[in-house]
Design a protein around this motif. Structure first.
Motif, PDB file in Angstrom:
ATOM      1  N   ARG A 313       0.563  -1.109   0.084  1.00  0.00           N
ATOM      2  CA  ARG A 313      -0.141  -0.300   0.147  1.00  0.00           C
ATOM      3  C   ARG A 313       0.538   1.350   0.288  1.00  0.00           C
ATOM      4  NH1 ARG A 313      -5.280   0.617   0.990  1.00  0.00           N
ATOM      5  NH2 ARG A 313      -6.372  -1.675   1.610  1.00  0.00           N
ATOM      6  N   LEU A 314       2.092   1.192   0.714  1.00  0.00           N
ATOM      7  CA  LEU A 314       2.922   2.262   0.686  1.00  0.00           C
ATOM      8  C   LEU A 314       3.919   2.814  -0.412  1.00  0.00           C
ATOM      9  CD1 LEU A 314       4.693   1.901   4.519  1.00  0.00           C
ATOM     10  CD2 LEU A 314       3.230   4.125   3.658  1.00  0.00           C
ATOM     11  N   ILE A 315       3.686   1.439  -1.216  1.00  0.00           N
ATOM     12  CA  ILE A 315       4.936   0.958  -2.585  1.00  0.00           C
ATOM     13  C   ILE A 315       3.125   1.957  -3.590  1.00  0.00           C
ATOM     14  CG2 ILE A 315       5.375   0.489  -4.790  1.00  0.00           C
ATOM     15  CD1 ILE A 315       6.643  -1.510  -2.435  1.00  0.00           C
ATOM     16  N   ALA A 316       2.082   1.681  -3.914  1.00  0.00           N
ATOM     17  CA  ALA A 316       1.045   2.279  -4.269  1.00  0.00           C
ATOM     18  C   ALA A 316       0.569   3.975  -3.925  1.00  0.00           C
ATOM     19  CB  ALA A 316       0.094   1.734  -4.349  1.00  0.00           C
ATOM     20  N   LYS A 317       1.190   4.123  -2.819  1.00  0.00           N
ATOM     21  CA  LYS A 317       0.679   5.252  -2.467  1.00  0.00           C
ATOM     22  C   LYS A 317       1.881   6.500  -2.897  1.00  0.00           C
ATOM     23  CE  LYS A 317      -0.126   8.833   1.435  1.00  0.00           C
ATOM     24  NZ  LYS A 317      -0.386   8.669   3.078  1.00  0.00           N
ATOM     25  N   ARG A 318       3.301   5.493  -3.133  1.00  0.00           N
ATOM     26  CA  ARG A 318       4.346   6.471  -3.715  1.00  0.00           C
ATOM     27  C   ARG A 318       4.613   7.187  -4.747  1.00  0.00           C
ATOM     28  NH1 ARG A 318       8.022   8.551   0.208  1.00  0.00           N
ATOM     29  NH2 ARG A 318       8.368   7.319   2.430  1.00  0.00           N
ATOM     30  N   CYS A 319       2.953   6.120  -5.868  1.00  0.00           N
ATOM     31  CA  CYS A 319       3.455   6.738  -7.280  1.00  0.00           C
ATOM     32  C   CYS A 319       2.190   7.994  -8.063  1.00  0.00           C
ATOM     33  CB  CYS A 319       2.787   5.249  -7.301  1.00  0.00           C
ATOM     34  SG  CYS A 319       4.062   3.572  -8.152  1.00  0.00           S
ATOM     35  N   ALA A 320       2.249   8.270  -6.625  1.00  0.00           N
ATOM     36  CA  ALA A 320       1.281   9.485  -6.475  1.00  0.00           C
ATOM     37  C   ALA A 320       0.171   9.528  -7.767  1.00  0.00           C
ATOM     38  CB  ALA A 320       2.334  10.740  -7.147  1.00  0.00           C
ATOM     39  N   GLY A 321      -0.776   8.562  -7.485  1.00  0.00           N
ATOM     40  CA  GLY A 321      -1.734   8.268  -7.798  1.00  0.00           C
ATOM     41  C   GLY A 321      -1.446   7.919  -9.983  1.00  0.00           C
ATOM     42  N   LEU A 322      -0.762   8.197 -10.332  1.00  0.00           N
ATOM     43  CA  LEU A 322      -0.395   7.875 -11.486  1.00  0.00           C
ATOM     44  C   LEU A 322      -0.258   6.749 -12.673  1.00  0.00           C
ATOM     45  CD1 LEU A 322       2.734  10.932 -11.467  1.00  0.00           C
ATOM     46  CD2 LEU A 322       0.161  11.264 -11.701  1.00  0.00           C
ATOM     47  N   PRO A 323      -1.086   6.409 -13.077  1.00  0.00           N
ATOM     48  CA  PRO A 323      -1.381   5.085 -13.515  1.00  0.00           C
ATOM     49  C   PRO A 323      -0.261   5.060 -14.058  1.00  0.00           C
ATOM     50  CG  PRO A 323      -3.326   6.665 -13.979  1.00  0.00           C
ATOM     51  CD  PRO A 323      -2.286   7.303 -13.222  1.00  0.00           C
ATOM     52  N   LEU A 324       0.192   5.228 -14.711  1.00  0.00           N
ATOM     53  CA  LEU A 324       2.030   4.734 -15.663  1.00  0.00           C
ATOM     54  C   LEU A 324       2.734   4.063 -14.515  1.00  0.00           C
ATOM     55  CD1 LEU A 324       3.089   4.489 -18.066  1.00  0.00           C
ATOM     56  CD2 LEU A 324       3.615   7.025 -18.362  1.00  0.00           C
ATOM     57  N   GLY A 325       2.862   4.733 -13.682  1.00  0.00           N
ATOM     58  CA  GLY A 325       3.743   5.287 -12.013  1.00  0.00           C
ATOM     59  C   GLY A 325       3.209   3.155 -11.792  1.00  0.00           C
ATOM     60  N   ILE A 326       2.446   2.888 -11.561  1.00  0.00           N
ATOM     61  CA  ILE A 326       1.389   2.416 -10.551  1.00  0.00           C
ATOM     62  C   ILE A 326       1.876   0.716 -11.800  1.00  0.00           C
ATOM     63  CG2 ILE A 326      -0.822   1.117  -9.842  1.00  0.00           C
ATOM     64  CD1 ILE A 326      -1.775   4.618  -9.644  1.00  0.00           C
ATOM     65  N   ILE A 327       1.132   0.950 -13.056  1.00  0.00           N
ATOM     66  CA  ILE A 327       1.177  -0.192 -14.235  1.00  0.00           C
ATOM     67  C   ILE A 327       2.771  -0.729 -13.707  1.00  0.00           C
ATOM     68  CG2 ILE A 327       0.755  -1.133 -15.922  1.00  0.00           C
ATOM     69  CD1 ILE A 327      -1.814   1.008 -15.918  1.00  0.00           C
ATOM     70  N   THR A 328       3.878   0.123 -14.025  1.00  0.00           N
ATOM     71  CA  THR A 328       4.800  -0.591 -14.037  1.00  0.00           C
ATOM     72  C   THR A 328       5.670  -1.079 -12.908  1.00  0.00           C
ATOM     73  OG1 THR A 328       5.991   1.943 -13.876  1.00  0.00           O
ATOM     74  CG2 THR A 328       5.430   1.222 -16.374  1.00  0.00           C
ATOM     75  N   ILE A 329       5.557  -0.306 -11.982  1.00  0.00           N
ATOM     76  CA  ILE A 329       5.588  -0.471 -11.063  1.00  0.00           C
ATOM     77  C   ILE A 329       5.496  -1.593  -9.927  1.00  0.00           C
ATOM     78  CG2 ILE A 329       6.819  -0.147  -8.293  1.00  0.00           C
ATOM     79  CD1 ILE A 329       6.920   2.564  -9.193  1.00  0.00           C
ATOM     80  N   ALA A 330       3.430  -2.285 -10.775  1.00  0.00           N
ATOM     81  CA  ALA A 330       3.302  -3.496 -10.161  1.00  0.00           C
ATOM     82  C   ALA A 330       3.433  -4.534 -10.467  1.00  0.00           C
ATOM     83  CB  ALA A 330       1.970  -3.176 -10.034  1.00  0.00           C
ATOM     84  N   SER A 331       3.800  -4.169 -12.626  1.00  0.00           N
ATOM     85  CA  SER A 331       3.971  -5.371 -13.246  1.00  0.00           C
ATOM     86  C   SER A 331       5.673  -5.556 -12.716  1.00  0.00           C
ATOM     87  CB  SER A 331       4.331  -4.944 -14.894  1.00  0.00           C
ATOM     88  OG  SER A 331       3.317  -3.768 -15.045  1.00  0.00           O
ATOM     89  N   CYS A 332       6.041  -4.964 -12.614  1.00  0.00           N
ATOM     90  CA  CYS A 332       7.630  -5.479 -12.278  1.00  0.00           C
ATOM     91  C   CYS A 332       7.585  -6.499  -9.921  1.00  0.00           C
ATOM     92  CB  CYS A 332       8.934  -4.262 -11.729  1.00  0.00           C
ATOM     93  SG  CYS A 332       8.863  -3.311 -10.663  1.00  0.00           S
ATOM     94  N   MET A 333       6.814  -6.269  -9.858  1.00  0.00           N
ATOM     95  CA  MET A 333       7.001  -6.722  -8.727  1.00  0.00           C
ATOM     96  C   MET A 333       5.668  -7.846  -8.561  1.00  0.00           C
ATOM     97  SD  MET A 333       8.820  -4.967  -6.684  1.00  0.00           S
ATOM     98  CE  MET A 333       8.104  -6.050  -4.929  1.00  0.00           C
TER      99      MET A 333
END
Length: 899
Positions: A313-333
């Protein structure tokens, strides 16, 4: 001699008839072209937005153009003939009369108008990603209301990079295409950071059907676009990723009026205001919406790992609500269940964000996190090389993988296929981590795109190591100071106005670390002599599609060069000696104007890929060269003659395209392959004698042989066991003792399976042949069989004495054509039948002695003929007399050639 005299007598007796035939042809052709003019006049009225030509009308018009060209060529040949020989063209004239008459008859079948509805005409459906969140839905609804509101003509959608502007507008674009009454056309244009008026005009022109000749100035192009768009009064123009204010007048876009709209997406609200738009902001996702998207991409199974959810949840919060950042980080994890890795990932993100200022930099850091998670340096370098292509460029997967291989980013393996498979695995990894997106996926390969933010991040990572100005419509080369000592990769590709590489008045660049130089499609006519003097590390040099006439001798200094790509440099006549390029693996001279093999090529013992296709002035490769190139895996020489003995000894060959002089050379090649215990190459296209290129096969063949003008004698002829396509043109049985012996029985295979792979057979103009197949030598997996102009052919499948009733099943056969076979008596014997479950096209023409079709079409049982079935028969008198049980069912759907 008697035969010739009889022909002359016959001509003299019928000279008046021949002149009359020509007059009839001209009269009918004039009638046909009058009908064509009527059709085109009607088209101009009926062909409105959302309408397209019926397929039958389009094909008819194409055939009229074709027949006009053929008659013109025929007139030329008759004009070049003398008075005695011109009459021998009577048969050609009669054939043309028949074809023209057939087209005139077809014209009468265009009932119910010339056009049909074309719902897809108004625009291009775009690939989309699923979007979620209340703010996103509210934004989509607001944009849609503005589009439906006649009072709003310009809409500006703005928000920071990665917030989802393009994704939202792609959904809007596709939804607009379903609004069949509101708009006539929806035009999507990707602008990008390095905006060019010329490129914008070119992109818009391609979408609205305007063709530029290439020499128009900016104002003329703008006028052409303006005039066309005015006629499309109800248009939606979407300009995606606009970075600065644009002058609509300068581009050629009319100010939107009632019924038309302009929509732009931008990272700057100032751009929206300057253009005069209704401004709509795309807001980041809320914390809960961001978490839901993160879970969707990373997989809900992470919730089963104790202690991971609060960190995630903290990692998702660090993405500042930006879908591109959320999708790329979630995909690599995705798939990681070790809590230590999750804690480490959060720590890395936290450290990054503490070290940067500014929201845009924050997005870069999010994206770089995904890049760093690749960990493997080769994988990272593969990703970085994607930025060498122009912004928003659709990259063909095959070309990108070849670049990786050339740069040494894919480890060397024992075959090209293995290396390509490894490259494909790398591609899949980048796609699964959302660092690349699949743009199209076809049977022959994928294409991918790189998000502009990811490309910006990549160039930020590469910094001074990359000089990339690809596709920017440059007219001047980069400044001298930009060719720095630290450069590793330079890409100036697709700047066709560039003309020159480097200012001639200064010393050549010093780039000792440069490994990759991509200069394709830059309009370069010449390269300064000393240009490559200080590029000792260069591995890949791509100069394809440039009008260069020669290469500088400084290319000999490139002792580390592994790839030299000169495809379609059609002015290139001379290549300096290549003897110093000892590690060269890939040499592409495809489509150049060279007349001789470059000197020293026999010393390129590391060469794996050699392409000399479409080098029309290069007639043959001298003996003793190919045998030295023992590492060759890919040999493409097109029309150029090669030695069967030398090529047969190439143990690593995987792909072959070339010409053997005769049957003996083909046999020597196949014997050499067998001697070395090798299977045939994965792909081969072999021409023997005067064979021409292959026409399009129904089956996508990769193993084909075409033979032209080579007589078949008593000795057997070898064919590869896995051959898929065979074309024989004027291959006569001269000298054969027994012409009754079936044609195909003269071929032998290195395999007990009799032609089991053969899908496509074309036999043209072969004399002294009476039988095509023996009963035990029928290619059972045929897709297409065409036999034409074999004057003595009597049977397709030979009958044998004492045979009982037989069924020959060709379950895959789609197309059967029998043309100009005056002695043909049977397709198969009177007691046999040919069963074709999948036949889609039958064409039988000028086979006057064929009285029984002998075809069984099970698809007709208890059903009307399928719409895909096409039957062409002629002449009419023969068709009326021929025996065929299926004829009553087929007759209403049969096209009859006139007598």
């Amino acid at each position: 001699m008697d035969f010739v005299l009889n022909k002359i007598d016959k001509y003299l007796d019928n000279h008046i008839s021949f002149d009359q035939y020509r007059k009839d042809l001209k009269r009918k052709l004039k009638e046909l072209n009058g009908l064509k003019e009527d059709i085109e006049s009607t088209m101009s009225i009926e062909l409105r937005p959302r309408k397209k030509l019926k397929a039958e009308v389009r094909i008819w018009l194409e055939n009229v153009e074709r027949i006009n060209g053929e008659v013109q060529d025929l007139d030329g040949r008759i004009g070049e003939s003398n008075a005695l020989t011109s009459g021998f063209r009577a048969e050609d004239v009669l054939n043309s009369i028949r074809d023209v008459s057939e087209l005139i008859i077809q014209h009468g079948k265009f009932h119910g108008g010339l056009v049909v509805d074309n719902l897809q005409w108004i625009g291009q459906v775009l690939t989309t990603t699923s979007l979620s969140g209340g703010a996103v839905k509210a934004c989509i609804e607001e944009i849609w209301q503005c589009l439906m509101d006649d009072e709003v003509s310009k809409i500006g959608v703005w928000g920071m990079g990665g917030v989802g502007k393009t994704s939202i507008m792609k959904l809007i674009n596709n939804q607009l295409l379903e609004e069949t009454e509101k708009f006539d056309i929806v035009i999507w244009i990707t602008v990008s950071k390095e905006m060019s008026i010329a490129k914008l005009q070119k992109d818009i022109a391609s979408k609205i059907g305007v063709e530029f000749c290439g020499d128009e100035d900016e104002t003329t192009r703008a006028g052409m676009l303006f005039e066309t768009l005015l006629r499309k009064s109800r248009f939606v123009m979407i300009l995606d990723d606009l970075w600065e204010k644009v002058s609509l007048e300068r581009i050629g876009i009319p100010e939107p009026s009632v019924g038309s709209k302009l929509v732009l997406t931008t990272r700057s609200s100032d751009v929206c205001r300057q253009v005069g738009c209704r401004v709509i902001k795309v807001k980041p996702l809320t914390e809960e919406e961001a978490w839901e998207l993160f879970l969707e991409k990373v997989g809900r199974d992470i919730l089963n790992t104790p202690g991971v959810e609060p960190i995630a949840r903290l990692i998702a919060k660090r993405c500042a609500g930006l879908p591109l950042g959320i999708i790329t980080i979630a995909s690599c994890m995705k798939g990681i269940d070790d809590i230590c890795e999750w804690r480490n990932a959060l720590k890395e993100l936290s450290l990054r964000q503490e070290s940067v200022n500014g929201f845009e930099d924050e997005v870069f850091q999010q994206l770089q996190f995904s890049y760093d998670r690749l960990k493997d340096p080769k994988l990272q370098h593969c990703f970085l090389s994607c930025a060498l292509y122009p912004e928003d460029f659709v990259i063909e997967e095959g070309g990108l993988i070849k670049l990786w291989i050339a740069e040494g980013l894919v480890e060397e393996m024992d075959s090209m296929q293995a290396e390509f498979d490894r490259g494909r695995a790398i591609m899949n990894r980048l796609i699964s981590n959302c660092l690349l997106e699949v743009f199209t996926e076809r049977k022959d390969g994928r294409s991918v795109k790189m998000h502009d933010l990811l490309r910006d991040m990549t160039l930020h990572i590469a910094k001074s190591r990359f000089l990339v100005k690809a596709g920017m419509m440059l007219e001047k080369p980069p400044a001298v100071q930009e060719w720095s000592m630290e450069l590793e990769k330079v890409s100036l590709m697709k700047n066709w106005r560039l003309r020159t590489l480097y200012p001639l008045e200064v010393l050549p660049p010093k780039c000792p670390r440069l490994t990759t130089l991509l200069l394709q499609e830059c309009g370069i006519a010449g390269i300064p002599e000393g240009f490559f003097d200080h590029m000792d590390a260069l591995k890949t040099l791509d100069l394809s599609e440039n009008p260069i006439k020669s290469l500088p001798h400084s290319i000999l200094n490139l002792k580390n060069l592994t790839s030299l790509l000169l495809a379609y440099c059609d002015c290139l006549e001379n290549v300096p000696s290549l003897s110093n390029l000892q590690v060269l693996k890939k040499l592409d001279l495809h489509g150049t104007n060279i007349e001789e093999i470059p000197q020293g090529m026999e010393n390129l013992v590391s060469l794996e890929y050699l392409n000399l296709g479409y080098c029309y002035n290069l007639t043959e490769i001298p003996n003793g060269i190919l045998s030295r190139l023992s590492c060759l895996q890919d040999l493409i020489v097109g029309r150029t003659r090669i030695s069967g003995n030398e090529v047969g000894g190439l143990k690593k060959l995987e792909n072959l395209e070339g010409r053997f002089h005769n049957w003996h050379n083909l046999n020597m090649y196949l014997q050499g392959q067998a001697f070395h215990g090798r299977d045939e190459p994965r792909q081969y296209t072999i021409y023997v004698g005067g064979a021409d290129w292959f026409s399009t096969a129904l089956y996508a063949t990769t193993k084909a042989i075409s033979v032209g003008g080579r007589n078949i004698h008593t000795y057997p002829i070898m064919l590869p066991p896995d051959i898929e396509e065979l074309k024989m043109d004027k291959c006569n049985l001269d000298g054969c003792a027994d012409s009754e012996y079936p044609f195909f029985s003269r071929f032998i295979l290195f395999s007990p399976n009799s032609f089991s792979s053969l899908k496509d057979v074309k036999i043209y103009g072969c004399r002294n042949m009476k039988k095509l197949f023996s009963p035990n030598c029928v290619p059972l997996n045929l897709y297409q069989l065409i036999v034409k102009g074999c004057e003595e052919l009597e049977e397709i499948i030979a009958s044998e004495g004492g045979m009982v009733t037989m069924e020959f099943c060709l379950p895959q056969l789609r197309k059967l054509e029998l043309w100009d076979l005056p002695e043909l008596k049977s397709i198969c014997s009177v007691d046999s039948v040919l069963v074709c479950d999948s036949l889609e096209e039958i064409r039988v023409e000028d086979c006057s002695k064929l009285q029984r079709m002998g075809l069984n079409l099970p698809q007709l049982d208890n059903a009307p003929p399928p719409a895909s079935l096409s039957i062409w028969m002629g002449p009419k008198e023969w068709w009326e007399s021929v025996e065929w049980d299926a004829k009553p069912l087929l007759e209403p759907f049969t096209r009859i050639f006139p007598c």
